[in-house]
Design a protein around this motif. Structure first.
Motif, short mmCIF file in Angstrom:
data_model
loop_
_atom_site.label_atom_id
_atom_site.label_comp_id
_atom_site.label_asym_id
_atom_site.label_seq_id
_atom_site.Cartn_x
_atom_site.Cartn_y
_atom_site.Cartn_z
N SER A 1 15.34 51.99 74.12
CA SER A 1 16.41 52.76 73.69
C SER A 1 15.73 54.20 73.48
O SER A 1 16.43 54.88 72.68
N SER B 1 23.33 59.07 67.63
CA SER B 1 24.85 59.05 67.46
C SER B 1 25.25 58.38 68.73
O SER B 1 24.49 57.56 68.97
N LYS C 1 27.25 55.41 70.36
CA LYS C 1 27.58 54.00 70.44
C LYS C 1 26.66 53.07 69.72
O LYS C 1 25.42 53.33 69.75
N LYS C 2 27.50 51.98 69.27
CA LYS C 2 26.93 50.91 68.38
C LYS C 2 26.21 49.95 69.36
O LYS C 2 26.62 49.96 70.83
N VAL C 3 25.19 49.42 69.10
CA VAL C 3 24.44 48.28 70.07
C VAL C 3 24.98 46.77 69.92
O VAL C 3 25.27 46.42 68.61
N ILE D 1 16.30 47.40 65.83
CA ILE D 1 17.71 48.00 65.92
C ILE D 1 18.49 46.69 64.98
O ILE D 1 19.33 46.04 65.40
N ALA E 1 21.13 46.89 62.99
CA ALA E 1 22.45 47.04 62.80
C ALA E 1 23.23 46.64 64.00
O ALA E 1 24.44 46.45 63.82
N ALA E 2 22.33 46.17 64.85
CA ALA E 2 23.24 45.65 66.10
C ALA E 2 23.75 44.10 65.85
O ALA E 2 23.52 43.62 65.05
N ARG E 3 25.02 44.19 66.48
CA ARG E 3 25.56 42.68 66.31
C ARG E 3 25.12 42.04 67.78
O ARG E 3 24.47 42.43 68.61
N GLU F 1 33.19 48.96 73.54
CA GLU F 1 32.54 50.35 72.89
C GLU F 1 31.10 50.33 72.70
O GLU F 1 30.59 51.18 72.17
N ARG F 2 30.43 49.17 72.95
CA ARG F 2 29.18 48.99 72.49
C ARG F 2 27.87 49.02 73.53
O ARG F 2 28.44 48.75 74.99
#
Ligand code: URA
Length: 209
Positions: free
Chosen positions: A45, A68, A70-72, A92, A94-96, A124-125
């Motif tokens: 990362s 800032s 993209k989300k992961v 990480i 908050a990652a899905r 989008e991730r």
């Protein structure tokens, strides 16, 4: 061509040597895989984009940095990839988490997809596919196929041990993905195991066999 990096941080190398040892039991194996994944999350990362944010410390208002963009999503390839999820999530949180299940067809010896469950906004991730071993590359290639079919664009793959044959096959099939591994080993033996490797990662993680 995407990135190819061997993450040879001394802590990663040390922990990897511990789990390569055939005398390492399930408990320590699991703990070390978790710790290595944690360290790998930090390394992979490294280039996450930052943006300025204004906050107030107890002393004054100041402009500082925050992640800032993209989300992961962390996507383990079942079953051995599960061992790398918690270590990545610690860094990480908050990652899905998506899952890709594959089994090897006994006749064709090719991987067959049997389960795919991903976050709905996967396109989008930034995606970290995790699997301890990159052997022939068959499962990794199919996992990336499965992700791309569902709209994924930004894909990184994280392995503990890779064989050169697997790296080549994966790069040829998917030249756009980034590949990270804690070690690049000598190759594959006639049974498809990585040499020197660490044996069957799933069996060693879950104490099966
Ligand atoms: N899968 C494993 O778990 N180990 C190997 O050496 C090769 C594939």
């Amino acid at each position: 061509m995407g990135k190819f990096e061997v993450l040879d941080h001394p802590l990663i190398q040390h922990k990897l040597t511990i789990i390569r040892d055939k005398h390492c039991g399930t408990k320590v194996f699991r703990e070390m895989v978790n710790e290595i994944s944690n360290l790998m999350a930090y390394e992979v990362s490294r280039d996450m984009p930052l943006e300025d944010v204004t906050i107030e410390t107890p002393i004054q208002v100041t402009k500082q940095k925050q992640i800032s963009g993209k989300k992961v999503a962390i996507v383990p390839i079942l079953r051995a990839g599960l061992g790398m999820v918690d270590g990545m999530l610690e860094m990480i949180p908050a990652a899905r988490v998506g899952h890709i299940g594959m089994y090897r067809d006994e006749k064709t010896l090719k991987p067959v997809e049997y389960f795919v469950k991903l976050p709905s906004d996967i396109s989008e991730r930034q995606i970290f596919v995790v699997d301890p071993m990159l052997a022939t590359g068959g499962s990794a290639i199919m996992a990336v196929d499965a992700l791309k079919k569902r709209g994924a664009k930004d894909i990184r793959l994280c392995f503990l041990v890779a064989a050169p044959e697997g790296v080549k096959a994966l790069q040829e099939a998917h030249p756009d993905v980034d590949i990270f591994t804690a070690a690049l080993d000598d190759g594959l033996n006639e049974d498809g195991y990585i040499v020197p490797g660490l044996g069957d990662a799933g069996d060693r993680l879950f104490g099966t066999k």
